[in-house]
Design a protein around this motif. Structure first.
Motif, PDB file in Angstrom:
ATOM      1  N   GLN A 195       7.190  -7.202 -16.332  1.00  0.00           N
ATOM      2  CA  GLN A 195       8.649  -7.297 -16.302  1.00  0.00           C
ATOM      3  C   GLN A 195       9.190  -6.386 -15.205  1.00  0.00           C
ATOM      4  N   ARG A 196      10.289  -6.806 -14.581  1.00  0.00           N
ATOM      5  CA  ARG A 196      10.889  -6.003 -13.517  1.00  0.00           C
ATOM      6  C   ARG A 196      11.633  -4.815 -14.121  1.00  0.00           C
ATOM      7  N   ALA A 197      11.110  -3.635 -13.885  1.00  0.00           N
ATOM      8  CA  ALA A 197      11.727  -2.432 -14.439  1.00  0.00           C
ATOM      9  C   ALA A 197      12.759  -1.850 -13.489  1.00  0.00           C
ATOM     10  N   LEU A 198      12.565  -2.011 -12.195  1.00  0.00           N
ATOM     11  CA  LEU A 198      13.531  -1.522 -11.210  1.00  0.00           C
ATOM     12  C   LEU A 198      13.337  -2.315  -9.926  1.00  0.00           C
ATOM     13  N   ALA A 227       0.834  -1.202   0.000  1.00  0.00           N
ATOM     14  CA  ALA A 227       0.000   0.000   0.000  1.00  0.00           C
ATOM     15  C   ALA A 227       0.869   1.252   0.000  1.00  0.00           C
ATOM     16  N   LEU A 228       1.936   1.234   0.837  1.00  0.00           N
ATOM     17  CA  LEU A 228       2.839   2.393   0.902  1.00  0.00           C
ATOM     18  C   LEU A 228       3.533   2.622  -0.440  1.00  0.00           C
ATOM     19  N   ALA A 229       4.116   1.519  -0.964  1.00  0.00           N
ATOM     20  CA  ALA A 229       4.872   1.656  -2.212  1.00  0.00           C
ATOM     21  C   ALA A 229       3.950   2.052  -3.357  1.00  0.00           C
ATOM     22  N   GLY A 230       2.751   1.473  -3.370  1.00  0.00           N
ATOM     23  CA  GLY A 230       1.809   1.824  -4.423  1.00  0.00           C
ATOM     24  C   GLY A 230       1.451   3.288  -4.359  1.00  0.00           C
ATOM     25  N   GLU A 231       1.257   3.791  -3.149  1.00  0.00           N
ATOM     26  CA  GLU A 231       0.944   5.204  -2.981  1.00  0.00           C
ATOM     27  C   GLU A 231       2.117   6.075  -3.424  1.00  0.00           C
ATOM     28  N   ARG A 232       3.347   5.606  -3.128  1.00  0.00           N
ATOM     29  CA  ARG A 232       4.534   6.375  -3.526  1.00  0.00           C
ATOM     30  C   ARG A 232       4.652   6.435  -5.054  1.00  0.00           C
ATOM     31  N   VAL A 233       4.428   5.304  -5.702  1.00  0.00           N
ATOM     32  CA  VAL A 233       4.502   5.281  -7.166  1.00  0.00           C
ATOM     33  C   VAL A 233       3.415   6.179  -7.749  1.00  0.00           C
ATOM     34  N   ARG A 283      13.176   5.178 -11.289  1.00  0.00           N
ATOM     35  CA  ARG A 283      14.282   5.105 -10.340  1.00  0.00           C
ATOM     36  C   ARG A 283      13.902   4.203  -9.178  1.00  0.00           C
ATOM     37  N   PRO A 284      14.902   3.506  -8.659  1.00  0.00           N
ATOM     38  CA  PRO A 284      14.621   2.664  -7.477  1.00  0.00           C
ATOM     39  C   PRO A 284      14.053   3.455  -6.298  1.00  0.00           C
ATOM     40  N   SER A 285      14.355   4.768  -6.273  1.00  0.00           N
ATOM     41  CA  SER A 285      13.843   5.559  -5.148  1.00  0.00           C
ATOM     42  C   SER A 285      12.322   5.594  -5.128  1.00  0.00           C
ATOM     43  N   TRP A 286      11.693   5.233  -6.230  1.00  0.00           N
ATOM     44  CA  TRP A 286      10.229   5.167  -6.233  1.00  0.00           C
ATOM     45  C   TRP A 286       9.749   4.131  -5.224  1.00  0.00           C
ATOM     46  N   LEU A 287      10.628   3.178  -4.924  1.00  0.00           N
ATOM     47  CA  LEU A 287      10.257   2.139  -3.962  1.00  0.00           C
ATOM     48  C   LEU A 287      10.907   2.382  -2.596  1.00  0.00           C
ATOM     49  N   ALA A 288      11.434   3.602  -2.411  1.00  0.00           N
ATOM     50  CA  ALA A 288      12.132   3.880  -1.149  1.00  0.00           C
ATOM     51  C   ALA A 288      11.189   3.880   0.043  1.00  0.00           C
ATOM     52  N   ALA A 289       9.878   3.917  -0.237  1.00  0.00           N
ATOM     53  CA  ALA A 289       8.923   3.889   0.875  1.00  0.00           C
ATOM     54  C   ALA A 289       8.866   2.523   1.528  1.00  0.00           C
ATOM     55  N   LEU A 308      23.621  14.779  -2.967  1.00  0.00           N
ATOM     56  CA  LEU A 308      23.775  14.183  -4.291  1.00  0.00           C
ATOM     57  C   LEU A 308      22.420  14.105  -4.991  1.00  0.00           C
ATOM     58  N   PRO A 309      22.422  14.093  -6.317  1.00  0.00           N
ATOM     59  CA  PRO A 309      21.159  13.908  -7.037  1.00  0.00           C
ATOM     60  C   PRO A 309      20.589  12.511  -6.796  1.00  0.00           C
ATOM     61  N   PRO A 310      19.282  12.332  -7.062  1.00  0.00           N
ATOM     62  CA  PRO A 310      18.620  11.052  -6.736  1.00  0.00           C
ATOM     63  C   PRO A 310      19.313   9.837  -7.334  1.00  0.00           C
ATOM     64  N   SER A 311      19.775   9.950  -8.563  1.00  0.00           N
ATOM     65  CA  SER A 311      20.396   8.772  -9.185  1.00  0.00           C
ATOM     66  C   SER A 311      21.656   8.366  -8.427  1.00  0.00           C
ATOM     67  N   ASP A 312      22.426   9.350  -7.965  1.00  0.00           N
ATOM     68  CA  ASP A 312      23.636   9.038  -7.206  1.00  0.00           C
ATOM     69  C   ASP A 312      23.306   8.511  -5.816  1.00  0.00           C
ATOM     70  N   VAL A 313      22.218   9.007  -5.244  1.00  0.00           N
ATOM     71  CA  VAL A 313      21.793   8.515  -3.932  1.00  0.00           C
ATOM     72  C   VAL A 313      21.489   7.024  -4.008  1.00  0.00           C
ATOM     73  N   GLU A 314      20.832   6.644  -5.093  1.00  0.00           N
ATOM     74  CA  GLU A 314      20.500   5.229  -5.242  1.00  0.00           C
ATOM     75  C   GLU A 314      21.757   4.376  -5.366  1.00  0.00           C
ATOM     76  N   VAL A 315      22.709   4.891  -6.124  1.00  0.00           N
ATOM     77  CA  VAL A 315      23.972   4.165  -6.266  1.00  0.00           C
ATOM     78  C   VAL A 315      24.652   4.008  -4.907  1.00  0.00           C
ATOM     79  N   LEU A 316      24.691   5.110  -4.181  1.00  0.00           N
ATOM     80  CA  LEU A 316      25.334   5.086  -2.868  1.00  0.00           C
ATOM     81  C   LEU A 316      24.588   4.165  -1.904  1.00  0.00           C
ATOM     82  N   GLN A 317      23.267   4.221  -1.966  1.00  0.00           N
ATOM     83  CA  GLN A 317      22.472   3.365  -1.074  1.00  0.00           C
ATOM     84  C   GLN A 317      22.742   1.885  -1.358  1.00  0.00           C
ATOM     85  N   LYS A 318      22.812   1.541  -2.613  1.00  0.00           N
ATOM     86  CA  LYS A 318      23.080   0.145  -2.973  1.00  0.00           C
ATOM     87  C   LYS A 318      24.459  -0.288  -2.472  1.00  0.00           C
ATOM     88  N   GLU A 319      25.414   0.618  -2.625  1.00  0.00           N
ATOM     89  CA  GLU A 319      26.777   0.265  -2.200  1.00  0.00           C
ATOM     90  C   GLU A 319      26.832   0.091  -0.685  1.00  0.00           C
TER      91      GLU A 319
END
Lengths: 548, 397
Positions: free
Chosen positions: A203-206, A52-58, A183-189, B46-57
């Motif tokens: 398909q897995r996009a991120l 629910a959280l991630a869906g809301e974030r997306v 971006r993976p940050s879309w799932l940061a929630a 850092l910009p978001p794309s770099d944050v993601e890289v750093l977070q993964k590392e």
């Protein structure tokens, strides 16, 4: 014997341990299954809330993209975009204010101007190669509706694009397209312990890692999928979430530790109790083993205590019955031999009875006075020896044996050989070597003047010394073919006179105590001192195997 | 006590000792308390794309630790500056355990006692792992105050189609004939790492003041641009100018600009032709400026509840493999030196061009709060005001 007992003991103890272990494992399995089920249910709830959280974030990211598109479209309605440097710089400024990666402006089907940031916005795969990309999108745009779709070229980066027609200020249709890379940050929630992927057309996009400490990754992970939204190009966006298992491990950890502790306690208890039970269970078997070994050594008086009423108790009773039968058979042989001796001289029968009774009584007095100590088997041997002490007379002719007058030299020599003959007869019966040895020494004197070997003192077995004194006493107090019976006091005086010479002084005193008690009407009441010969046909009663 | 022991020995024999020990050990292991977990927060702009890289590392680092989780939070540079420079202990809203800051901030943060000094055993490892320049950048007043993470060094990007020969000065560059619609030069006048070398290069004599010389040189350059001066100045002062300039460069609308490795990465991705040289002086008679290297370092908050873990985590980011992977993903230069650096440069030719600039670079210690920078910003605002009022110098053309 001990090895066999120890082996059975270990096997029984091990079986207890095994049963305890299996029970612990079974119980632990039930507990773990319960904990597993509850933890899985918690993880499922966590995944549902995370979805629910991630869906809301997306959805929020999509809304921001569309708001940027709409705002840009409104701003551009007031501006004539021709693709100049100023247009590019203006769009770059817009880029710096927003999160989008690329802004493109199309006039009809041609790109007028675009602006993009560094990677990933600068990635060529984020550029819109064809606009509109689909007839469906084109139709919506044609109707003046805003559209959102996914662009995912083969080998390129997936992105979401949003387009809208700019309010016409000129004749041609102008559209603004804003692009944001997925971006993976879309799932940061997603909370710690939950990882996942954004699915575009399945398909897995991120992906977003679980990023939690404490997960070993050994346990299977719980997964779930959930759709979020269907875009204007009919592209479904969905989520695939995965619990890292850390909560499951955190739940299982204490259960496992508790279970291990409980299993250990169970095993220790099973070890202690199992060992104790096994010892109690094996005690009759050990008795049987030791009794059998004693029988093999010739201890015919062995009789085992019946401790139990189960199969082992029955086995013990059967052993006792078998031992009795063996003993009866043995004693029957002895009895037969004694009767043969009786048959050779009519007065010898009573003599044998008296000698055995007095010998046993004397032995008892010696035990009471602390001079000697016999086991039941040794007493049995003494009894046999006293019964058969004159068995050698079988080999002596009746004419010599019952001759009223003095014996010739050869006749005397024949008489002197009867202890050795008797010893040989008894020895050949087997298991009576000690009795044979006693019989051979029954006519040896304490001072070495006896026959046949002239032994003296302690060289003569104590049992032989007893039989000699008792035999002599009986000879003095009973009528013989060659002599009359003497009074008791005279016989006692004779015994004392011969003490240290013919007889052992200690044995003499013990014998005198026996006969004096009998004279006073206080005979020794011990079974063993009451005459074994007369009780051959009777049950001899239980005899403990201890002290054999 | 003796009696039970004797009984035990009689029952179980000598082998029982090992059995008891094994049971005791097993029960001890079974009853041990679970390890506690620690959570660290890393603050960056850092910009978001770099944050993601750093977070993964960081995830890959802490995955093997099992008890530590790290979350990277990206905030605007101004927020980062305020959060790291605060005198008060961190609250829930602005708390941070580690932060990525320019090395030029170190002295200021040290004075405010906001960060921890790197432990001596980590300094020894850093001296073996990172280049001397990076270690020098992490040094303030004789103390190593941060863990170097990446280096950025501005250089001049040239389009070889427009410049058959490399210009010897910026004045010569803007004087080079170009096709219509092509602007000669892009600068980012609002970024210290771009401006400071230009200020240094603007001096003609030792007596020149940096800011005054730079302002004069700027006026001369704009004068040479003539009609393009107004738009060019707009290009030089647009927010995130390097991004805009890189796009124009890729599209063939800009002949040269000052940028860093991130711009080079863009060129490589879109396969645009480019040439990288050190920034030349303003004029033929001006002295050649030194390239200024800006090093990003990881600092540990002095209020961090898990300083050992935070320092260990920061040190892990300087390990050769990890630092290279991280910087390549973020399009910045790694701080590692020696064989690892040679290998990286061999695999990434475009970075090799920066290596030459880096060889001559000095660490930029002046930050945005320095007096020189404040003077420059003031002078630039006045200059822009004059430009708005129509006082832009007339060029030759």
């Amino acid at each position: 014997m001990r090895r066999l007992g120890s082996s059975l003991l270990h096997q029984l103890t091990f079986s207890h341990l095994l049963v305890a272990l299996l029970l612990s494992l079974g119980l632990g399995g039930v507990v773990l299954a319960s904990v597993w089920s509850q933890a899985r249910a918690s993880e499922r709830r966590l995944l549902e809330s995370s979805a629910a959280l991630a869906g809301e974030r997306v959805a929020s990211e999509l809304r921001r993209l569309e708001e940027t598109r709409n705002g840009l479209a409104r701003a551009m309605a007031q501006r004539r975009v021709v693709g100049s440097l100023e247009d590019i710089l203006w769009l770059q400024q817009v880029l710096s204010y927003t999160d989008v990666d690329r802004i493109e402006v199309f006039s009809d089907l041609s790109r007028v101007v675009e602006a993009y940031a560094f990677l990933p916005g600068g990635s060529p795969s984020l550029q819109t190669p064809w606009f509109p990309p689909h007839p469906q999108v084109a139709a919506l745009l044609q109707d003046g509706k805003p559209v959102t779709w996914v662009q995912w070229p083969e080998g390129g980066d997936p992105s979401v694009k949003a387009a809208r027609r700019i309010a016409a200020t000129t004749g041609s249709a102008t559209y603004v397209v804003v692009t944001v890379a997925l971006r993976p940050s879309w799932l940061a929630a997603l909370p710690p312990g939950v990882g996942g992927s954004l699915l575009v057309r399945g398909q897995r996009a991120l992906s977003w890692p679980a990023g939690n400490p404490g997960s070993s990754g050994l346990l299977p992970r719980l997964r779930m999928q959930q759709s979020i939204v269907r875009l204007d190009d009919d592209t479904p966006l969905g989520l695939e979430l995965e619990a890292s298992g850390v909560f499951l491990e955190q739940a299982l950890g204490p259960a496992l530790r508790g279970g291990a502790l409980l299993a250990l306690a169970s095993l220790v208890l099973a070890l202690l109790l199992g060992h104790s039970f096994a010892r109690r269970l094996l005690a009759p078997l050990e008795d049987l083993l030791e009794g059998t070994a004693a029988m093999a050594r010739g201890h015919l008086t062995v009789r085992l205590p019946v401790r139990r009423q189960d199969e082992l108790g029955a086995l013990t009773r059967e052993f006792n019955r078998m031992a009795d039968e063996i003993r009866t058979t043995y004693l029957g042989v002895i009895s037969t031999l004694a009767e043969v001796v009786e048959a050779k001289s009519h007065y010898t029968r009573e003599h044998i009875e008296r000698v055995e009774r007095l010998a046993m009584a004397t032995a008892k007095v010696l035990e009471e006075r602390g001079w000697a100590r016999w086991s039941s088997h040794q007493k049995f041997i003494l009894s046999v020896a006293s019964i058969l002490h004159d068995v050698g007379k079988i080999a002596i002719g009746n004419d010599i044996l019952n001759k009223p007058g003095p014996l010739s030299s050869s006749e005397r020599q024949e008489i002197l050989s009867h202890p050795e003959v008797g010893g040989n007869i008894v020895e050949r019966m087997g298991k009576l070597e000690r009795a044979a040895e006693i019989i051979r020494a029954c006519h040896e004197h304490f001072d070495g003047s006896g026959y046949p070997r002239g032994l003296k003192g302690d060289q003569i077995p104590l049992e032989a010394r007893i039989i000699l004194a008792v035999d002599a006493f009986d000879a003095m107090t009973q009528v013989r073919p060659y002599s009359q019976a003497r009074p008791l006091q005279e016989a006692i005086a004779e015994l004392r006179a011969e003490a240290g010479k013919q007889f052992d002084p200690v044995v003499v005193e013990a014998l005198i105590e026996v006969v004096q008690r009998e004279a006073q009407g206080q005979p020794l009441s011990s079974h063993n001192s009451s005459g074994f010969y007369r009780s051959l046909s009777e049950d001899s009663g239980e005899t403990q195997i201890t002290g054999l | 006590m003796r009696r039970p022991l004797e009984l035990w020995g009689r029952w179980f024999g000598n082998g029982s000792t090992s059995l008891v020990a094994a049971l005791f050990l097993a029960s001890t292991l079974a009853c041990r308390s679970p390890e506690s977990s620690a959570s660290l927060s890393l603050l960056t702009s850092l910009p978001p794309s770099d944050v993601e890289v750093l977070q993964k590392e960081l995830h890959s680092v802490t995955a093997s630790w099992r008890t530590v989780s790290v979350k990277v939070r990206s905030v605007p540079a101004r927020v980062l500056e305020e959060a790291t420079g605060a005198f008060t202990p961190p609250t829930e809203s602005n708390s941070w355990d580690l932060a990525l800051v320019p090395s030029s901030w170190l002295l200021r943060l040290e004075k405010r006692q906001a960060i921890l000094e790197v432990p001596i055993h980590h300094v020894q490892r850093l001296s073996q792992a990172v280049s001397p320049l990076a270690l020098l950048a992490a040094n303030a007043q004789g103390k190593i105050l941060g863990y170097p993470l990446s280096i950025n060094v501005p250089v001049l990007f040239l389009n070889p189609q427009f410049f058959p020969e490399v210009p010897t000065s910026l004045a010569a560059l803007v004087a080079t004939p170009l096709p219509p619609g092509v602007f000669p030069l892009g600068l980012d006048l609002r970024t210290p790492s771009t401006v400071f070398p230009l200020l240094e290069g603007g001096k003609t004599t030792q007596g020149d003041q940096n800011v005054a010389a730079g302002t004069n040189a700027l006026k001369e350059l704009l004068a040479k641009l003539g009609p393009k001066a107004r738009l060019t100045l707009q290009l030089w002062t647009v927010p995130y100018a390097e991004s805009a300039q890189a796009q124009l460069f890729v599209e063939g609308k800009l002949a040269a600009f000052v940028g860093g490795p991130r711009a080079a990465a863009l060129m490589e991705t879109v396969k645009a032709p480019y040439l990288v040289v050190s920034i030349p002086p303003w004029c033929e008679s001006c002295q050649a400026p030194k390239p200024w290297a800006q090093v990003t370092v990881v600092v540990v908050n002095s209020f961090c509840p898990f300083p050992d873990l935070a320092e260990k985590l920061a040190l892990e980011l300087t390990s050769p493999d990890r630092n290279v992977r991280l910087n390549l993903a973020m399009n910045t230069l790694p701080v590692v030196g020696g064989a690892e650096e040679s290998e990286i440069l061999a695999q990434n030719p475009f970075l090799f061009r920066f290596r030459r600039a880096l060889d001559m670079a000095t660490v930029m210690t002046l930050d945005e709060t320095s007096e020189t920078w404040q003077q420059w910003e003031l002078a630039l605002e006045r200059f822009l005001a004059d430009q708005t009022n129509g006082n832009v110098p007339k060029g030759d053309g």
